[in-house]
Scaffold this motif. Structure first.
Motif, PDB file in Angstrom:
ATOM      1  N   LEU A  42       0.898  -1.054   0.210  1.00 20.34           N
ATOM      2  CA  LEU A  42      -0.078   0.063  -0.054  1.00 20.34           C
ATOM      3  C   LEU A  42       0.894   1.160   0.031  1.00 20.34           C
ATOM      4  O   LEU A  42       1.498   1.544   1.012  1.00 20.34           O
ATOM      5  CB  LEU A  42      -0.987   0.050   1.146  1.00 20.34           C
ATOM      6  N   TRP A  61      -3.325   5.523   9.035  1.00 22.24           N
ATOM      7  CA  TRP A  61      -4.004   4.446   7.934  1.00 22.24           C
ATOM      8  C   TRP A  61      -5.347   4.252   8.469  1.00 22.24           C
ATOM      9  O   TRP A  61      -5.569   3.593   9.574  1.00 22.24           O
ATOM     10  CB  TRP A  61      -2.940   3.503   7.877  1.00 22.24           C
ATOM     11  N   TYR A  63      -9.091   2.109   6.870  1.00 27.30           N
ATOM     12  CA  TYR A  63      -9.707   1.275   6.175  1.00 27.30           C
ATOM     13  C   TYR A  63     -11.170   1.502   5.972  1.00 27.30           C
ATOM     14  O   TYR A  63     -11.929   1.704   7.288  1.00 27.30           O
ATOM     15  CB  TYR A  63      -9.407  -0.216   6.358  1.00 27.30           C
ATOM     16  N   PHE A 118      -8.477   2.176   1.153  1.00 23.56           N
ATOM     17  CA  PHE A 118      -7.467   2.382   2.374  1.00 23.56           C
ATOM     18  C   PHE A 118      -7.194   4.004   2.397  1.00 23.56           C
ATOM     19  O   PHE A 118      -6.832   4.535   1.122  1.00 23.56           O
ATOM     20  CB  PHE A 118      -6.152   1.523   2.026  1.00 23.56           C
ATOM     21  N   CYS A 120      -4.358   6.829   3.672  1.00 29.24           N
ATOM     22  CA  CYS A 120      -3.381   7.283   4.249  1.00 29.24           C
ATOM     23  C   CYS A 120      -3.158   8.554   4.486  1.00 29.24           C
ATOM     24  O   CYS A 120      -3.347   9.700   3.483  1.00 29.24           O
ATOM     25  CB  CYS A 120      -2.163   6.847   3.394  1.00 29.24           C
TER      26      CYS A 120
END
Length: 216
Positions: A42, A61, A63, A118, A120
């Motif tokens: 990732l 991070w 999800y 995802f 970031c």
């Protein structure tokens, strides 16, 4: 051929110049397709605008599955990585750089349930002499997991072109071999005929006779 050589030389010169210069941060997009049972990187790169300025970087991070319930799965705060309780527990590995411009993760042993978004989130505090400046950047990765690896059209096309090129080179080489063989055989026949004709001439006439030689 000359153009290809110029491109190769230009590429080598570019690599040499990059090697001589200081490292440059380049923000590269992450892959979005993973295969069940394999590892997936990732990729999250957030370049600093002022590398000479002292900065404190915190990374989060998240999800978000298809149902939209976002959750914190990993964070890097004050130089300490921390993995939160989630379906990814024990499968996330930090591979970020020391300067924290690359804050990527590796998701190990990917499952079909890992598909989703995802996020970031990179927060930086830049410490100047007179003040502090806060910056935030976000990278989103829409991950799709499949049971088998999908064929890349570009790689398939490149492989087909490679086989076509090999077939063409093989045919060209075969034609060259046949052409050279026939040329040599013809030259040998002409030489043999010349020698036979010479031997058939009476000895008293050989002194004034020269064996004809075909110009090549």
């Amino acid at each position: 051929m000359a153009t290809w050589r110029m491109r190769v030389i230009g590429g080598l010169l570019l690599l040499l110049m990059v090697g001589m210069c200081s490292p440059v941060c380049v923000e590269v997009l992450s892959g979005t397709e993973a295969v069940q049972g394999q590892n997936m990187t990732l990729l999250c790169i957030s370049c600093m605008q002022r590398e000479e300025v002292y900065a404190v970087t915190n990374v989060e991070w998240y999800y978000e599955p298809s149902n939209g319930n976002r959750s914190l799965i990993y964070e890097y705060n004050e130089g300490k990585p921390r993995e939160h309780m989630s379906q990814f527990k024990g499968r996330l590995m930090w591979i970020g750089s020391k300067d924290l411009q690359d804050v990527s993760l590796v998701l190990q042993n990917v499952t079909l349930m890992d598909s989703g978004r995802f996020i970031c989130n990179v927060n930086r505090t830049l410490h100047f002499e007179q003040h502090q400046h806060y910056t935030t950047s976000n990278v989103e990765i829409f991950l799709t997991v499949s049971k088998i690896q999908k064929e890349d059209f570009t790689s398939v096309l490149s492989e087909i072109m490679m086989y076509i090129l090999l077939a063409f080179l093989t045919l060209w080489l075969l034609i060259e071999v046949v052409y050279c063989y026939r040329k040599i055989s013809k030259a040998e026949e002409v030489t043999q005929e010349s020698v036979t004709d010479y031997l058939a001439i009476p000895s008293e006439n050989k002194e004034s006779c020269q064996v004809p030689v075909e110009e090549q």
